[in-house]
Scaffold this active site. Structure first.
Site, mmCIF file in Angstrom:
data_model
loop_
_atom_site.group_PDB
_atom_site.id
_atom_site.type_symbol
_atom_site.label_atom_id
_atom_site.label_comp_id
_atom_site.label_asym_id
_atom_site.label_seq_id
_atom_site.Cartn_x
_atom_site.Cartn_y
_atom_site.Cartn_z
ATOM 1 N N HIS A 246 -4.324 -12.607 17.721
ATOM 2 C CA HIS A 246 -5.640 -12.112 17.270
ATOM 3 C C HIS A 246 -6.628 -13.264 17.415
ATOM 4 C CE1 HIS A 246 -8.561 -9.730 15.271
ATOM 5 N NE2 HIS A 246 -8.135 -9.775 14.028
ATOM 6 N N HIS B 286 -5.837 -6.255 25.861
ATOM 7 C CA HIS B 286 -6.403 -5.792 24.597
ATOM 8 C C HIS B 286 -5.834 -4.424 24.282
ATOM 9 C CE1 HIS B 286 -9.318 -4.895 21.465
ATOM 10 N NE2 HIS B 286 -9.553 -6.188 21.449
ATOM 11 N N ASP C 129 -11.677 -13.805 23.876
ATOM 12 C CA ASP C 129 -11.198 -15.167 23.656
ATOM 13 C C ASP C 129 -11.021 -15.979 24.928
ATOM 14 O OD1 ASP C 129 -11.051 -15.067 20.867
ATOM 15 O OD2 ASP C 129 -9.224 -13.885 20.977
HETATM 16 N N1 CMC Z 1 -0.119 -11.532 29.449
HETATM 17 C C1 CMC Z 1 0.897 -10.922 30.114
HETATM 18 N N2 CMC Z 1 1.307 -9.670 29.892
HETATM 19 C C2 CMC Z 1 0.658 -8.976 28.942
HETATM 20 C C3 CMC Z 1 -0.413 -9.505 28.221
HETATM 21 C C4 CMC Z 1 -0.797 -10.840 28.497
HETATM 22 N N3 CMC Z 1 -1.816 -11.408 27.831
HETATM 23 N N4 CMC Z 1 -0.862 -8.602 27.329
HETATM 24 C C5 CMC Z 1 -0.108 -7.512 27.513
HETATM 25 N N5 CMC Z 1 0.813 -7.738 28.488
HETATM 26 C C6 CMC Z 1 1.786 -6.781 29.014
HETATM 27 C C7 CMC Z 1 2.952 -6.618 28.069
HETATM 28 O O1 CMC Z 1 3.997 -7.516 28.376
HETATM 29 C C8 CMC Z 1 3.329 -5.179 28.311
HETATM 30 O O2 CMC Z 1 4.032 -5.116 29.536
HETATM 31 P P1 CMC Z 1 5.278 -4.097 29.695
HETATM 32 O O3 CMC Z 1 4.672 -2.724 29.614
HETATM 33 O O4 CMC Z 1 5.872 -4.444 31.001
HETATM 34 O O5 CMC Z 1 6.182 -4.395 28.542
HETATM 35 C C9 CMC Z 1 2.005 -4.495 28.538
HETATM 36 O O6 CMC Z 1 1.137 -5.507 29.070
HETATM 37 C C10 CMC Z 1 1.372 -3.891 27.276
HETATM 38 O O7 CMC Z 1 1.277 -4.958 26.303
HETATM 39 P P2 CMC Z 1 1.423 -4.781 24.744
HETATM 40 O O8 CMC Z 1 1.920 -6.047 24.156
HETATM 41 O O9 CMC Z 1 2.198 -3.526 24.461
HETATM 42 O O10 CMC Z 1 -0.073 -4.520 24.344
HETATM 43 P P3 CMC Z 1 -0.646 -4.529 22.874
HETATM 44 O O11 CMC Z 1 -1.749 -3.549 22.875
HETATM 45 O O12 CMC Z 1 0.431 -4.349 21.867
HETATM 46 O O13 CMC Z 1 -1.182 -6.025 22.674
HETATM 47 C C11 CMC Z 1 -2.571 -7.906 22.805
HETATM 48 C C12 CMC Z 1 -2.518 -6.379 22.826
HETATM 49 C C13 CMC Z 1 -4.033 -8.349 22.737
HETATM 50 C C14 CMC Z 1 -1.864 -8.431 21.530
HETATM 51 C C15 CMC Z 1 -1.887 -8.453 24.082
HETATM 52 O O14 CMC Z 1 -2.558 -8.011 25.236
HETATM 53 C C16 CMC Z 1 -1.769 -9.965 24.076
HETATM 54 O O15 CMC Z 1 -0.803 -10.506 23.521
HETATM 55 N N6 CMC Z 1 -2.759 -10.708 24.673
HETATM 56 C C17 CMC Z 1 -2.768 -12.134 24.630
HETATM 57 C C18 CMC Z 1 -3.319 -12.602 23.282
HETATM 58 C C19 CMC Z 1 -4.810 -12.422 23.207
HETATM 59 O O16 CMC Z 1 -5.546 -12.766 24.115
HETATM 60 N N7 CMC Z 1 -5.270 -11.905 22.038
HETATM 61 C C20 CMC Z 1 -6.691 -11.742 21.777
HETATM 62 C C21 CMC Z 1 -7.084 -10.295 21.696
HETATM 63 S S1 CMC Z 1 -8.867 -10.063 21.744
HETATM 64 C C22 CMC Z 1 -9.499 -10.782 20.325
HETATM 65 C C23 CMC Z 1 -8.998 -10.165 19.092
HETATM 66 O O17 CMC Z 1 -9.250 -9.001 18.830
HETATM 67 O O18 CMC Z 1 -8.352 -10.899 18.345
#
Ligand code: CMC
Length: 421
Positions: A262, A301, A357
């Site tokens: 986050h 996201h 971010d």
């Molecule tokens: N790098 C590589 N792969 C990713 C990433 C990433 N940053 N984000 C998602 N994926 C992949 C993930 O491995 C999954 O692949 P598969 O379907 O093969 O398993 C797919 O994309 C869906 O990901 P998810 O984890 O199910 O998505 P989510 O909606 O649960 O998570 C998130 C959203 C923001 C936590 C995630 O994208 C992430 O960890 N991003 C990096 C951390 C980040 O930048 N966070 C800031 C978010 S914006 C500011 C805020 O609101 O805080």
């Protein structure tokens, strides 16, 4: 014609038709048909926990609006106090309302000296400032016990003002504590971002931030001010739903923001870019991300399946800051990472784009903030949003948050005495 869905319980053959209202279906109807069968939704990805009028997000189109106003217009033309007022009260203030509001959030910036000295001094010199902030915000509740009376609108307003006013003071105090610098008192004559920058960086009384840097700070605070039911806002609401006072609820928001998935992502992005180290290592790093070794921090996201509109504005603001300060050497790595990722099927097929971010840390670093302050900056910006949701929740007289679970543990078994284990 009214849109609806029909649910059928194949065990009994009973059906129920549920109207689709405002993009949602009523869980009460589900309960009527399927009492005792829980909607299994990890991460609440498919659950609307409330109705809310604060921020509208269209993740498919990459749109963010506060109370109907596009984020691009607010970032260009508004001030942070004005946006805070808009979020909390639902309308842009008149001139007189804005004057009164600005007066209040300027006059309530001080924190009790006992509190600042004794609480912060209890921490180790290298404590992470988010740890200080979480404790500091929670601790404020002990100074304002009347804040417990959450159903009095005047009382709520008083605490909302105090929190928006004091957050930068707590944040700057945390930074100066970590540097061993004397605390800098807030100056009433300054605008909100200038006052904060001075509390952070003034040492001999002659620090005047460059106007483009104040502008960048203003834009960053506005862009972070709200984002619907995100993790930290939900944490604020969960705690607030038990009728805890707002300081305690906002401390929960800060705690949730701290995590790297986050608000901690901006710090993690700089760590990642530093670790990559050079332009030439980008392809290798992307290959490792695809192999599941790392996440590309600042990408992806839950809601945006398109370019995060905030990232677009921040990317432009970064160039303005770099014109004054000189380019952050990590920028080239970030730009190449973005270019490679946006052309790669792994990221394209999962609809992973830069989020807020990805570029914000580069600006913060250029402004002179150490990486461990980045999430604190996010927290200052997000405070009006947390408060707007908390206030809305109290006005809605919402129910206490109490989700269900699908139990997967052991069935009933008898206690085993130690000698028989
Ligand atoms: N790098 C590589 N792969 C990713 C990433 C990433 N940053 N984000 C998602 N994926 C992949 C993930 O491995 C999954 O692949 P598969 O379907 O093969 O398993 C797919 O994309 C869906 O990901 P998810 O984890 O199910 O998505 P989510 O909606 O649960 O998570 C998130 C959203 C923001 C936590 C995630 O994208 C992430 O960890 N991003 C990096 C951390 C980040 O930048 N966070 C800031 C978010 S914006 C500011 C805020 O609101 O805080």
């Amino acid at each position: 014609m009214e849109e609806s869905v029909t649910l059928t319980d194949n065990r009994t053959g009973r059906s129920i038709e549920i109207p689709i209202v405002g993009g949602g279906v009523d869980a009460g109807a589900w309960r009527k048909l399927l009492g005792g069968i829980w909607f299994n939704d990890p991460g609440m990805a498919t659950t609307a926990v409330t109705s809310s009028a604060v921020a509208e997000i269209d993740g498919e189109a990459g749109i963010l609006r506060y109370r109907g106003y596009p984020i691009e217009q607010l970032a260009e033309r508004s001030t942070f106090p004005e946006v805070a007022y808009l979020l909390v009260y639902g309308e842009l203030p008149t001139g007189a309302q804005l004057d009164e509001w600005t007066f209040e959030i300027t006059r309530h910036t001080f924190i009790h000296e006992n509190f600042r000295k004794r609480i912060y001094d209890a921490f180790h010199y290298d404590a992470h400032p988010m740890g200080l902030l979480v404790s500091g915000v929670a601790g404020l509740s002990t100074f304002y016990p009347e804040a417990k009376d959450i159903f009095d609108p005047d009382n709520r307003r008083a605490q909302i003002v105090r929190l928006i006013a004091k957050m930068p003071t707590l944040a700057a105090a945390a930074y100066r504590f970590s540097r061993g610098l004397p605390f800098q008192f807030p100056e009433n004559a300054d605008d909100y971002p200038t006052r904060f920058l001075k509390m952070m960086f003034d040492v001999g009384g002659d620090y005047e931030p460059d106007p483009p840097l104040v502008q960048a700070m203003r834009v960053l605070f506005i862009l972070h001010a709200d984002h619907g039911q995100n993790c930290s806002t939900t944490a604020t609401r969960v705690v607030g739903s038990s009728h805890a006072d707002p300081y305690t609820a906002i401390a929960a928001g800060c705690a949730a923001l701290y995590g790297p998935l986050h608000g901690g992502a901006n710090e993690a992005v700089i760590d990642m870019l530093t670790q990559i180290g050079s332009y030439d290592e980008v392809d290798g790093f992307i290959a490792e991300v695809k192999a599941g070794k790392h996440r590309l921090m600042g990408f992806g996201h839950r809601v945006y399946k398109n370019y995060d509109p905030r990232a677009m504005i921040i990317k432009a603001a970064a160039h303005d800051v770099f014109k004054v300060i000189g380019k952050n050497p990590l920028l080239d790595i970030a730009l190449k990472l973005e270019e490679v990722a946006l052309a790669d099927d792994y990221f394209v097929s999962r609809r992973l784009y830069p989020n807020v971010d990805f570029y914000s840390g580069l600006i913060y670093q250029a402004l002179g903030f150490p990486t461990n302050m980045f999430t604190v900056l996010f927290a200052i910006g997000r405070t009006p949003g947390w408060l707007a949701h908390w206030n809305e929740m109290v006005e809605q007289k919402s129910r206490i948050y109490r989700p269900r679970q699908i139990y997967t543990g052991a069935p009933k078994r008898d206690y085993v005495p130690m000698k028989d284990r």
